[in-house]
Design a protein around this motif. Structure first.
Motif, PDB file in Angstrom:
ATOM      1  N   ASN A   1     -47.467  14.916   5.040  1.00 30.70           N
ATOM      2  CA  ASN A   1     -46.181  14.532   4.119  1.00 30.70           C
ATOM      3  C   ASN A   1     -45.201  15.847   3.719  1.00 30.70           C
ATOM      4  O   ASN A   1     -43.937  15.687   3.916  1.00 30.70           O
TER       5      ASN A   1
ATOM      6  N   CYS B   1     -43.142  16.348   7.045  1.00 32.64           N
ATOM      7  CA  CYS B   1     -42.156  15.406   7.386  1.00 32.64           C
ATOM      8  C   CYS B   1     -41.033  15.711   6.279  1.00 32.64           C
ATOM      9  O   CYS B   1     -39.995  15.712   6.708  1.00 32.64           O
TER      10      CYS B   1
ATOM     11  N   ILE C   1     -37.040  16.968   7.438  1.00 29.92           N
ATOM     12  CA  ILE C   1     -35.723  15.892   7.204  1.00 29.92           C
ATOM     13  C   ILE C   1     -34.394  16.776   7.406  1.00 29.92           C
ATOM     14  O   ILE C   1     -33.302  16.542   7.858  1.00 29.92           O
TER      15      ILE C   1
ATOM     16  N   LEU D   1     -35.904  14.806  14.366  1.00 26.15           N
ATOM     17  CA  LEU D   1     -36.944  14.006  13.268  1.00 26.15           C
ATOM     18  C   LEU D   1     -38.206  13.829  14.068  1.00 26.15           C
ATOM     19  O   LEU D   1     -39.397  13.865  13.758  1.00 26.15           O
TER      20      LEU D   1
ATOM     21  N   GLY E   1     -41.683  15.306  13.219  1.00 27.22           N
ATOM     22  CA  GLY E   1     -42.938  14.330  13.299  1.00 27.22           C
ATOM     23  C   GLY E   1     -44.147  15.029  13.928  1.00 27.22           C
ATOM     24  O   GLY E   1     -45.309  15.180  13.632  1.00 27.22           O
TER      25      GLY E   1
ATOM     26  N   ALA F   1     -45.263  18.212  11.900  1.00 28.73           N
ATOM     27  CA  ALA F   1     -46.206  17.399  10.682  1.00 28.73           C
ATOM     28  C   ALA F   1     -47.507  17.067  11.146  1.00 28.73           C
ATOM     29  O   ALA F   1     -48.376  17.161  10.449  1.00 28.73           O
TER      30      ALA F   1
END
Length: 151
Positions: free
Chosen positions: A38, A41, A45, A74, A78, A81
């Protein structure tokens, strides 16, 4: 007949100990992995939107360039992450194993007069093939053998 019942009871206690230890490892490490994913991510952003905006402006206000650049960023965020979550989970699991699970296991096995290879064998039979406890116990046993220490 009494010794057979005692052996079955001891085996069930060892199976329960293996299940409890494995759940302890995987539960705590899973929570850390969720938080790391989390966070990765959320941190990805803002740079993705910034790169999209820069691409939009430098491509003479082309929406296609801006959206494509933002999507690529993005996807990269991901991936980052996911890597952060994997590394966090693995490190947390090892730390919990060495600080909490392994000392507790060795104490309980010593009280039951069961050696670690026997416990590892029972754990490998009863737990799923990808169980963290079996992997870490096997790895710890290999490290002990490589150092010349009796596990």
């Amino acid at each position: 007949m009494d010794t057979h019942d005692s052996h079955i009871n001891d085996r069930q206690i060892l199976i329960d100990l293996a299940n409890t230890s494995n759940e302890q490892l995987e539960g705590a490490s899973q929570a850390s992995a969720y938080r790391a994913f989390n966070l990765g991510c959320m941190l990805g952003i803002l740079p993705a939107l910034l790169v999209g905006l820069i691409a939009f402006v430098t491509a003479q206000y082309s929406w296609i360039a801006g959206v494509t650049a933002a999507l690529v960023m993005l996807i990269a965020a991901g991936g980052f992450a996911g890597l952060a979550a994997y590394l966090t989970r693995a490190r947390r699991m090892e730390r919990i194993f060495h600080e909490q699970v392994y000392p507790d296991l060795t104490q309980k096995l010593a009280d039951m007069q069961v050696d670690m290879p026997t416990f590892l064998e029972i754990s490998a039979e009863e737990l799923p093939s990808n169980a963290a406890l079996v992997h870490l116990l096997s790895q710890d046993g290999q490290n002990s053998l490589n150092k010349g220490i009796n596990p």
